[in-house]
Design a protein around this motif. Sequence first.
Motif, PDB file in Angstrom:
ATOM      1  N   UNK A 179     -12.148  28.977  11.929  1.00 47.90           N
ATOM      2  CA  UNK A 179     -11.981  30.175  12.584  1.00 47.90           C
ATOM      3  C   UNK A 179     -11.737  31.279  11.427  1.00 47.90           C
ATOM      4  N   UNK A 180     -10.939  31.169  10.477  1.00 43.02           N
ATOM      5  CA  UNK A 180     -10.800  32.289   9.518  1.00 43.02           C
ATOM      6  C   UNK A 180     -12.246  32.476   8.797  1.00 43.02           C
ATOM      7  N   UNK A 181     -12.843  31.410   8.427  1.00 38.93           N
ATOM      8  CA  UNK A 181     -14.242  31.696   8.154  1.00 38.93           C
ATOM      9  C   UNK A 181     -15.116  32.545   8.909  1.00 38.93           C
ATOM     10  N   UNK A 182     -15.165  32.266  10.153  1.00 38.08           N
ATOM     11  CA  UNK A 182     -15.983  32.839  10.998  1.00 38.08           C
ATOM     12  C   UNK A 182     -15.489  34.443  11.168  1.00 38.08           C
ATOM     13  N   UNK A 183     -14.143  34.531  11.100  1.00 42.52           N
ATOM     14  CA  UNK A 183     -13.663  36.148  11.156  1.00 42.52           C
ATOM     15  C   UNK A 183     -14.067  36.852   9.945  1.00 42.52           C
ATOM     16  N   UNK A 184     -14.071  36.083   8.670  1.00 36.32           N
ATOM     17  CA  UNK A 184     -14.415  36.871   7.432  1.00 36.32           C
ATOM     18  C   UNK A 184     -15.812  36.776   7.293  1.00 36.32           C
ATOM     19  N   UNK A 185     -16.581  36.053   7.588  1.00 36.17           N
ATOM     20  CA  UNK A 185     -17.809  35.958   7.194  1.00 36.17           C
ATOM     21  C   UNK A 185     -18.680  37.340   7.448  1.00 36.17           C
ATOM     22  N   UNK A 186     -18.563  37.796   8.776  1.00 41.26           N
ATOM     23  CA  UNK A 186     -19.234  39.142   9.011  1.00 41.26           C
ATOM     24  C   UNK A 186     -18.760  40.544   8.309  1.00 41.26           C
ATOM     25  N   UNK A 187     -17.398  40.378   8.092  1.00 41.80           N
ATOM     26  CA  UNK A 187     -16.842  41.515   7.294  1.00 41.80           C
ATOM     27  C   UNK A 187     -17.282  41.465   6.049  1.00 41.80           C
ATOM     28  N   UNK A 188     -17.415  40.485   5.224  1.00 43.02           N
ATOM     29  CA  UNK A 188     -17.824  40.160   4.100  1.00 43.02           C
ATOM     30  C   UNK A 188     -19.198  40.434   3.628  1.00 43.02           C
ATOM     31  N   UNK A 189     -20.015  39.851   4.562  1.00 40.21           N
ATOM     32  CA  UNK A 189     -21.570  39.995   4.222  1.00 40.21           C
ATOM     33  C   UNK A 189     -21.795  41.316   4.444  1.00 40.21           C
ATOM     34  N   UNK A 190     -21.398  42.206   5.403  1.00 35.95           N
ATOM     35  CA  UNK A 190     -21.648  43.497   5.444  1.00 35.95           C
ATOM     36  C   UNK A 190     -21.297  44.343   4.273  1.00 35.95           C
ATOM     37  N   UNK A 191     -20.477  43.919   3.265  1.00 32.01           N
ATOM     38  CA  UNK A 191     -20.148  44.529   1.926  1.00 32.01           C
ATOM     39  C   UNK A 191     -21.435  43.846   1.006  1.00 32.01           C
ATOM     40  N   UNK A 192     -21.951  42.828   1.300  1.00 38.02           N
ATOM     41  CA  UNK A 192     -22.639  42.308   0.209  1.00 38.02           C
ATOM     42  C   UNK A 192     -22.169  41.016  -0.496  1.00 38.02           C
ATOM     43  N   UNK A 193     -21.065  40.503   0.204  1.00 36.94           N
ATOM     44  CA  UNK A 193     -20.609  39.369  -0.660  1.00 36.94           C
ATOM     45  C   UNK A 193     -20.731  38.090   0.368  1.00 36.94           C
ATOM     46  N   UNK A 194     -20.888  36.858   0.017  1.00 35.06           N
ATOM     47  CA  UNK A 194     -21.385  35.892   0.622  1.00 35.06           C
ATOM     48  C   UNK A 194     -20.282  34.740   0.219  1.00 35.06           C
ATOM     49  N   UNK A 195     -20.101  33.923   1.323  1.00 37.21           N
ATOM     50  CA  UNK A 195     -19.376  32.543   0.957  1.00 37.21           C
ATOM     51  C   UNK A 195     -20.159  31.573   0.174  1.00 37.21           C
ATOM     52  N   UNK A 196     -19.586  30.857  -0.828  1.00 36.23           N
ATOM     53  CA  UNK A 196     -20.107  29.875  -1.528  1.00 36.23           C
ATOM     54  C   UNK A 196     -20.981  28.778  -0.491  1.00 36.23           C
ATOM     55  N   UNK A 197     -22.079  28.355  -0.952  1.00 41.62           N
ATOM     56  CA  UNK A 197     -22.995  27.637   0.160  1.00 41.62           C
ATOM     57  C   UNK A 197     -22.178  26.260   0.224  1.00 41.62           C
ATOM     58  N   UNK A 198     -21.288  25.742  -0.295  1.00 40.14           N
ATOM     59  CA  UNK A 198     -20.741  24.596  -0.481  1.00 40.14           C
ATOM     60  C   UNK A 198     -19.661  24.678   0.752  1.00 40.14           C
ATOM     61  N   UNK A 199     -20.051  24.246   1.916  1.00 44.91           N
ATOM     62  CA  UNK A 199     -19.160  24.841   2.900  1.00 44.91           C
ATOM     63  C   UNK A 199     -17.789  23.696   3.163  1.00 44.91           C
ATOM     64  N   UNK A 200     -17.982  22.607   2.382  1.00 46.43           N
ATOM     65  CA  UNK A 200     -16.612  21.910   2.571  1.00 46.43           C
ATOM     66  C   UNK A 200     -15.662  22.659   1.352  1.00 46.43           C
ATOM     67  N   UNK A 201     -16.112  22.950   0.325  1.00 51.48           N
ATOM     68  CA  UNK A 201     -15.421  23.779  -0.648  1.00 51.48           C
ATOM     69  C   UNK A 201     -14.805  24.827  -0.141  1.00 51.48           C
ATOM     70  N   UNK A 202     -15.652  25.708   0.626  1.00 42.33           N
ATOM     71  CA  UNK A 202     -15.005  26.933   1.178  1.00 42.33           C
ATOM     72  C   UNK A 202     -14.060  26.644   2.171  1.00 42.33           C
ATOM     73  N   UNK A 203     -14.219  25.886   2.814  1.00 43.91           N
ATOM     74  CA  UNK A 203     -13.280  25.273   4.262  1.00 43.91           C
ATOM     75  C   UNK A 203     -11.939  24.809   3.509  1.00 43.91           C
ATOM     76  N   UNK A 204     -11.971  24.254   2.346  1.00 44.70           N
ATOM     77  CA  UNK A 204     -10.775  23.728   1.636  1.00 44.70           C
ATOM     78  C   UNK A 204      -9.904  25.150   0.995  1.00 44.70           C
TER      79      UNK A 204
END
Length: 116
Positions: free
Chosen positions: A5-30
């Motif tokens: 849920x945190x990832x889903x909340x943050x993703x659009x906010x950060x991507x709109x600024x040009x920042x992306x989450x690491x493609x390693x989903x397990x790493x990001x969720x940790x």
Amino acid sequence: MTPEELLDKLRPLQESKGYFFNRDRAFVLDLMESLLVNRDRYGYMACPCRLASGNRDLDKDIFCPCVYREADVAEFGACYCGLYVSKDWNEDRIPHEVVPERRDPEKLMAGLLFEE
């Protein structure tokens, strides 16, 4: 709130600024889980890859996303902990280098001296 849920909340906010989450989903969720733990522990989501002092004023530079993220991503394509990356980094168009610590040594020491 769950890490997903945190990832889903943050993703659009950060991507709109040009920042992306690491493609390693397990790493990001940790890291999302660690942010939630830090929120419960300190009352704020301190960078999960740094030692927070528990002093809000001392740690405000490492509230995620930290103040160092912009310079780290601009220079290396990733932030210190690798949570936030550039599109080029995620697509292997730039090398994946170790990002050096930019934080003031005195603040680093405050994290080491923290006692719960």
